[in-house]
Design a protein around this motif. Structure first.
Motif, PDB file in Angstrom:
ATOM      1  N   TYR A 187      -4.096   3.729   6.725  1.00 55.81           N
ATOM      2  CA  TYR A 187      -3.845   1.762   6.358  1.00 55.81           C
ATOM      3  C   TYR A 187      -4.361   0.217   6.277  1.00 55.81           C
ATOM      4  CZ  TYR A 187       0.507   5.176   6.351  1.00 55.81           C
ATOM      5  OH  TYR A 187       0.925   6.458   6.545  1.00 55.81           O
TER       6      TYR A 187
ATOM      7  N   ASN B 255       7.657   5.294   1.096  1.00 51.47           N
ATOM      8  CA  ASN B 255       6.826   5.222   1.856  1.00 51.47           C
ATOM      9  C   ASN B 255       6.011   4.283   1.602  1.00 51.47           C
ATOM     10  OD1 ASN B 255       8.021   6.917   3.521  1.00 51.47           O
ATOM     11  ND2 ASN B 255       6.914   8.676   3.074  1.00 51.47           N
TER      12      ASN B 255
ATOM     13  N   LYS C  66       1.131   4.441   0.723  1.00 53.87           N
ATOM     14  CA  LYS C  66       1.378   5.338   2.546  1.00 53.87           C
ATOM     15  C   LYS C  66       1.368   6.846   2.517  1.00 53.87           C
ATOM     16  CE  LYS C  66       3.526   2.673   5.836  1.00 53.87           C
ATOM     17  NZ  LYS C  66       4.998   2.328   6.612  1.00 53.87           N
TER      18      LYS C  66
ATOM     19  N   GLY D 239       4.023   0.416   2.365  1.00 51.15           N
ATOM     20  CA  GLY D 239       3.691  -0.941   3.618  1.00 51.15           C
ATOM     21  C   GLY D 239       3.371  -1.879   2.768  1.00 51.15           C
TER      22      GLY D 239
ATOM     23  N   LEU E  15      -2.586   7.205   0.501  1.00 50.78           N
ATOM     24  CA  LEU E  15      -3.497   7.361   2.504  1.00 50.78           C
ATOM     25  C   LEU E  15      -3.354   7.871   3.122  1.00 50.78           C
ATOM     26  CD1 LEU E  15      -3.186   3.169   2.710  1.00 50.78           C
ATOM     27  CD2 LEU E  15      -4.497   4.773   1.583  1.00 50.78           C
ATOM     28  N   ASP E  16      -2.072   8.414   3.205  1.00 50.38           N
ATOM     29  CA  ASP E  16      -2.079  10.312   4.291  1.00 50.38           C
ATOM     30  C   ASP E  16      -3.031  11.222   3.326  1.00 50.38           C
ATOM     31  OD1 ASP E  16      -0.540   8.557   5.340  1.00 50.38           O
ATOM     32  OD2 ASP E  16       1.153   9.260   5.288  1.00 50.38           O
TER      33      ASP E  16
ATOM     34  N   TYR F 147       0.966  -1.359   0.048  1.00 54.07           N
ATOM     35  CA  TYR F 147       0.327   0.136  -0.362  1.00 54.07           C
ATOM     36  C   TYR F 147       0.765   1.175   0.024  1.00 54.07           C
ATOM     37  CZ  TYR F 147       1.056  -0.729   5.116  1.00 54.07           C
ATOM     38  OH  TYR F 147       1.770  -0.750   6.428  1.00 54.07           O
TER      39      TYR F 147
END
Length: 430
Positions: A171, A294, A161, A296, A164-165, A159
């Motif tokens: 997450y 970044n 990050k 994950g 998504l941030d 994913y």
């Protein structure tokens, strides 16, 4: 898989048929010692680019520091050319002494008797004491160790990050169910709807055959039988594809038109989708293509949130049955597979080193650290060997991808996809 890779895989099926009468794996009394001053000449070949070639040259130079009288004739090719050359050699029983193998072709070559059983060298010239049994099993065909993994990885869900941030979406976690995954995709879609370009949760994650293999493992079902036939039927394929029918039919997956336009990147690598399902080593590609560290990684969701995982060999080393120098070849395999100095050269570019000593020798990049941490986290859940893949697997995987694209365009339905896939497998697997 590209058209060239599919052609190479088809060529393998055709040419290896000529080698079917091979008496490979000829019994050999394996030596338990190999003096450093022993004289021998062996050939070694691998696939890759100039960067990988430079690493192998460095590793082989180290080998010659220890065994100065073993001349290693070196050769490498790009992926497609590699298999074309190996096919020709296989037909003439003239494979190189040591060759790099892919899991998708290992069973195909081994079934034709083209490889030496390296099991006789275990505990002697070949040290496999630090390898997981499940990983060694993935290099074993017909009870013979025919491939020694240089590295491994495992199926994962990555994913982004940063995305998504930016969207304010939490997450994903390692205990998600398939229902959770569907809800998560819709959550990202909603958060990313106003973004330009629009951000999606994921591309259709039934689009690759490895995902189907993972699904079968979660159900405790085999993928292929011992004789290489499919251990599933058309209904199993349809059920798998239809499990995401609502997302597909409602346009909730990353658009196929955009995927084609961005080829070879696609939604995740193009920075426009949050999730990607792939083997863990590809996190390095993700960081490079997206331009961020970044990224994950967690286990891919399952029906009940529990997992059955396998260590997947990313590269293997095999010795040809036609080798005139099997002992020297086994020594080279051991050196390349186990030497900490070699692992320091390659890092995790060939997969995570299979042993603790090998991993300790790697000066970890950010992607290595993410990959290694993931593999450490799932260690207790790696309870299975990756399924042995039959002759023609590369073409089966390519056909799945080709038919799935037609499904996304609406040219065929899931029943037609399954029917055409089995027609292809009938031709390839007999």
């Amino acid at each position: 898989m590209t058209t060239m890779k599919m052609a190479a895989a088809l060529g393998t099926v055709a040419v290896l048929g000529l080698a079917a009468c091979s008496n490979g794996g000829t019994p050999h009394e394996a030596a338990t010692e190999f003096a450093p001053d022993t004289e021998a000449e062996i050939t070694f070949t691998w696939w890759g680019n100039d960067e990988r070639a430079g690493w192998f040259e460095e590793a082989l130079d180290l080998f010659n520091e220890e065994y100065p009288n073993v001349e290693v004739v070196r050769n490498f090719n790009p992926w497609d050319d590699y298999w074309t050359a190996r096919n020709t050699e296989a037909a003439g029983q003239a494979l190189p002494d040591v060759l790099m193998m892919d899991a998708g072709f290992l069973g195909e070559y081994a079934d034709k008797g083209l490889f030496l059983d390296l099991g006789a060298y275990q505990g002697g010239l070949l040290d496999t004491g630090g390898y997981a049994d499940t990983l060694l099993e993935s290099g074993t065909v017909n009870d013979q160790l025919v491939g020694v993994p240089m590295g491994y990885n495992a199926w994962s869900m990555m994913y982004n990050k940063d995305l998504l941030d930016e969207l304010g979406v939490p997450y994903p976690t390692d205990d998600m169910t398939l229902d959770d995954l569907e809800a998560y995709v819709l959550q990202v879609n909603q958060a990313g709807a106003a973004h330009d370009p629009k951000i999606y949760g994921a591309s259709d994650y039934t689009g690759g055959f490895p995902g189907f293999i993972y699904s079968r493992m979660q159900e405790g079902e085999p993928v292929f039988t011992e004789d290489g036939a499919p251990a599933f039927d058309e209904g199993d394929v349809v059920d798998y594809l239809d499990s995401v029918a609502d997302l597909r039919d409602n346009g909730d997956f990353y658009p196929v038109e955009r995927t084609v336009a961005l080829d070879p990147l696609g939604g995740f690598l193009g920075g426009e989708a949050a999730l990607w399902f792939n083997f863990s080593t590809t996190v390095a590609q993700a960081m490079s293509d997206i331009g961020t560290e970044n990224i994950g990684m967690v286990q891919a969701p399952t029906e009940n949130g529990r997992h059955v995982l396998a260590d997947h060999p990313s590269m293997l080393l095999s010795v040809a049955a036609n080798s005139d120098e099997p002992d020297a070849s086994a020594v080279l395999v051991d050196f390349l597979a186990n030497s900490p100095e070699v692992k320091a050269i390659f890092g995790a570019s060939l997969g995570a080193p299979p042993t603790d000593e090998g991993r300790a020798a790697v000066e970890q990049s950010t992607s290595d650290s993410v990959d290694f941490a993931y593999l450490d986290a799932i260690e207790s859940e790696i309870t299975e060997s990756y399924p042995l893949l039959p002759s023609g697997y590369g073409s089966i995987e390519a056909k799945w991808g080709e038919l799935h694209e037609q499904l996304l365009y609406g040219d065929i339905d899931t029943e037609q996809l399954a029917e055409e896939l089995f027609s292809e497998m009938d031709m390839l697997l007999g």
